[in-house]
Design a protein around this motif. Structure first.
Motif, PDB file in Angstrom:
ATOM      1  N   ALA A 128       3.445  64.931   8.838  1.00  0.00           N
ATOM      2  CA  ALA A 128       3.144  66.189   8.145  1.00  0.00           C
ATOM      3  C   ALA A 128       1.646  66.314   7.877  1.00  0.00           C
ATOM      4  CB  ALA A 128       3.929  66.271   6.840  1.00  0.00           C
ATOM      5  N   LEU A 129       1.015  65.211   7.492  1.00  0.00           N
ATOM      6  CA  LEU A 129      -0.434  65.225   7.275  1.00  0.00           C
ATOM      7  C   LEU A 129      -1.177  65.499   8.582  1.00  0.00           C
ATOM      8  CD1 LEU A 129      -0.982  62.222   4.827  1.00  0.00           C
ATOM      9  CD2 LEU A 129      -1.610  64.601   4.389  1.00  0.00           C
ATOM     10  N   ALA A 130      -0.713  64.860   9.657  1.00  0.00           N
ATOM     11  CA  ALA A 130      -1.378  65.008  10.955  1.00  0.00           C
ATOM     12  C   ALA A 130      -1.308  66.438  11.476  1.00  0.00           C
ATOM     13  CB  ALA A 130      -0.761  64.050  11.968  1.00  0.00           C
ATOM     14  N   SER A 131      -0.267  67.167  11.082  1.00  0.00           N
ATOM     15  CA  SER A 131      -0.093  68.537  11.576  1.00  0.00           C
ATOM     16  C   SER A 131      -0.618  69.587  10.596  1.00  0.00           C
ATOM     17  CB  SER A 131       1.392  68.802  11.858  1.00  0.00           C
ATOM     18  OG  SER A 131       2.154  68.710  10.663  1.00  0.00           O
ATOM     19  N   LEU A 132      -1.291  69.128   9.551  1.00  0.00           N
ATOM     20  CA  LEU A 132      -1.787  70.038   8.515  1.00  0.00           C
ATOM     21  C   LEU A 132      -2.795  71.034   9.088  1.00  0.00           C
ATOM     22  CD1 LEU A 132      -1.421  70.203   5.351  1.00  0.00           C
ATOM     23  CD2 LEU A 132      -3.625  69.061   5.213  1.00  0.00           C
ATOM     24  N   LYS A 133      -2.606  72.303   8.764  1.00  0.00           N
ATOM     25  CA  LYS A 133      -3.520  73.347   9.242  1.00  0.00           C
ATOM     26  C   LYS A 133      -3.783  74.349   8.125  1.00  0.00           C
ATOM     27  CE  LYS A 133      -2.515  73.356  14.231  1.00  0.00           C
ATOM     28  NZ  LYS A 133      -1.792  72.083  14.253  1.00  0.00           N
TER      29      LYS A 133
ATOM     30  N   SER B  70      10.362  60.838   1.105  1.00  0.00           N
ATOM     31  CA  SER B  70       9.402  59.775   0.794  1.00  0.00           C
ATOM     32  C   SER B  70       9.203  58.851   1.991  1.00  0.00           C
ATOM     33  CB  SER B  70       9.889  58.963  -0.415  1.00  0.00           C
ATOM     34  OG  SER B  70      11.156  58.374  -0.140  1.00  0.00           O
ATOM     35  N   ASP B  71       9.743  59.240   3.141  1.00  0.00           N
ATOM     36  CA  ASP B  71       9.611  58.427   4.350  1.00  0.00           C
ATOM     37  C   ASP B  71       8.159  58.450   4.840  1.00  0.00           C
ATOM     38  OD1 ASP B  71       9.643  58.553   7.620  1.00  0.00           O
ATOM     39  OD2 ASP B  71      11.069  57.097   6.801  1.00  0.00           O
ATOM     40  N   PRO B  72       7.500  57.280   4.929  1.00  0.00           N
ATOM     41  CA  PRO B  72       6.077  57.231   5.311  1.00  0.00           C
ATOM     42  C   PRO B  72       5.787  57.884   6.661  1.00  0.00           C
ATOM     43  CG  PRO B  72       6.775  55.119   4.435  1.00  0.00           C
ATOM     44  CD  PRO B  72       8.017  55.933   4.613  1.00  0.00           C
ATOM     45  N   GLY B  73       6.664  57.686   7.628  1.00  0.00           N
ATOM     46  CA  GLY B  73       6.449  58.254   8.953  1.00  0.00           C
ATOM     47  C   GLY B  73       6.456  59.769   8.937  1.00  0.00           C
ATOM     48  N   LYS B  74       7.398  60.339   8.198  1.00  0.00           N
ATOM     49  CA  LYS B  74       7.490  61.794   8.117  1.00  0.00           C
ATOM     50  C   LYS B  74       6.283  62.383   7.379  1.00  0.00           C
ATOM     51  CE  LYS B  74      12.551  62.054   8.270  1.00  0.00           C
ATOM     52  NZ  LYS B  74      13.787  62.448   7.534  1.00  0.00           N
ATOM     53  N   ILE B  75       5.859  61.685   6.325  1.00  0.00           N
ATOM     54  CA  ILE B  75       4.693  62.155   5.562  1.00  0.00           C
ATOM     55  C   ILE B  75       3.437  62.090   6.431  1.00  0.00           C
ATOM     56  CG2 ILE B  75       3.196  61.681   3.584  1.00  0.00           C
ATOM     57  CD1 ILE B  75       5.715  60.585   2.163  1.00  0.00           C
TER      58      ILE B  75
ATOM     59  N   ALA C 117       1.160  68.017  -0.724  1.00  0.00           N
ATOM     60  CA  ALA C 117       1.623  69.128   0.110  1.00  0.00           C
ATOM     61  C   ALA C 117       2.462  68.618   1.278  1.00  0.00           C
ATOM     62  CB  ALA C 117       0.425  69.922   0.629  1.00  0.00           C
ATOM     63  N   ALA C 118       2.052  67.487   1.857  1.00  0.00           N
ATOM     64  CA  ALA C 118       2.800  66.901   2.969  1.00  0.00           C
ATOM     65  C   ALA C 118       4.169  66.412   2.503  1.00  0.00           C
ATOM     66  CB  ALA C 118       2.005  65.752   3.582  1.00  0.00           C
ATOM     67  N   ILE C 119       4.215  65.794   1.330  1.00  0.00           N
ATOM     68  CA  ILE C 119       5.489  65.302   0.779  1.00  0.00           C
ATOM     69  C   ILE C 119       6.439  66.465   0.507  1.00  0.00           C
ATOM     70  CG2 ILE C 119       6.561  64.176  -1.212  1.00  0.00           C
ATOM     71  CD1 ILE C 119       4.019  62.425  -1.392  1.00  0.00           C
ATOM     72  N   ARG C 120       5.896  67.538  -0.067  1.00  0.00           N
ATOM     73  CA  ARG C 120       6.736  68.712  -0.343  1.00  0.00           C
ATOM     74  C   ARG C 120       7.244  69.347   0.951  1.00  0.00           C
ATOM     75  NH1 ARG C 120       2.978  69.580  -4.762  1.00  0.00           N
ATOM     76  NH2 ARG C 120       1.624  70.785  -3.383  1.00  0.00           N
ATOM     77  N   LYS C 121       6.398  69.334   1.974  1.00  0.00           N
ATOM     78  CA  LYS C 121       6.770  69.967   3.242  1.00  0.00           C
ATOM     79  C   LYS C 121       7.979  69.285   3.877  1.00  0.00           C
ATOM     80  CE  LYS C 121       4.918  71.163   7.812  1.00  0.00           C
ATOM     81  NZ  LYS C 121       3.718  71.116   8.692  1.00  0.00           N
TER      82      LYS C 121
END
Length: 226
Positions: free
Chosen positions: A182-187, A174-179, A166-170
């Motif tokens: 995205a995971l850290a902001s998951l709600k 494939s950039d690790p920092g962006k992923i 879900a984070a990758i799609r968001k």
């Protein structure tokens, strides 16, 4: 925190005792969290005692517990050690409700403890008996493919994989920092084991389930939210 809340609000426990393995970070950490949460909820911890990883005789510690007359005895350890303690609780005729964390999650618990664990409660990440659609569909598909019921760790792995996807799609990257961001902001991610929101320290805030040991088997009781 989940079991402290369950003990206070559902079991109406006013007092609790805790026995934990001081050499085990899992046991020690959960013991501290339970003690602090139970106290914050205006419960009283009447005994807080530790043992070593190789200990098999808990009679002296259980004597202290019995004298303190707790409503519940919290055992934050794995099923093999919990089974031994539960048998000795029964031998001492200690009238107390046994409760614990997900370390109890094994069919071996009932084999080790026998009837001594009957009526005990523990928290877990999920129960295959939960009737939420996410759980029903997951269990059905897993059984069709593998011929067995998925355990909690396998189910957590499934949720973790879907969270990552879900984070990758968001971020569509494939950039690790962006992923990671995205995971850290998951709600509000709807997983099999509950609805996930990532906390400030990177741990997910989610519900848990309460399991009761009845007739030597795990029985789904309820969902508890943090």
């Amino acid at each position: 925190t989940v079991m402290a809340k369950f003990a206070r609000e559902t079991l109406h426990a006013e007092t609790a005792a805790v026995l934990y393995d001081a050499s085990n970070d899992y046991s020690l950490g959960i013991a501290e969290v339970f003690r602090d949460a139970f106290t914050r909820m205006e419960g009283k911890v009447t005994a807080y005692e530790s043992y070593g990883k190789d200990d098999v005789d808990f009679s002296a510690l259980l004597t202290k517990v019995k004298v303190s007359s707790p409503d519940v005895l919290f055992l934050p350890d794995y099923y093999n050690k919990v089974g031994l303690i539960a048998k000795q609780v029964k031998e001492k005729n200690l009238q107390v409700t046994l409760i614990g964390p997900d370390g109890w999650d094994s069919p071996e618990l009932a084999k080790v403890a026998g009837k001594a664990i009957e009526g005990g409660y523990f928290s877990n990440h999920y129960s295959p008996e939960d009737t939420r659609p996410e759980v029903v569909n997951w269990v059905k598909k897993y059984r069709e493919k593998f011929g067995q019921t998925p355990d909690a760790l396998g189910t957590l792995a499934y949720d973790a994989t879907n969270m990552l996807l879900a984070a990758i799609r968001k971020v569509n990257s494939s950039d690790p920092g962006k992923i990671r961001d995205a995971l850290a902001s998951l709600k509000g991610f709807e997983g099999v084991t509950g609805k996930f929101t990532m906390g400030e320290n990177g741990d997910p805030i989610k519900s848990a389930v309460i399991i009761q040991m009845r007739d030597g088997k795990q029985k789904f009781l309820k969902v508890v939210n943090p």
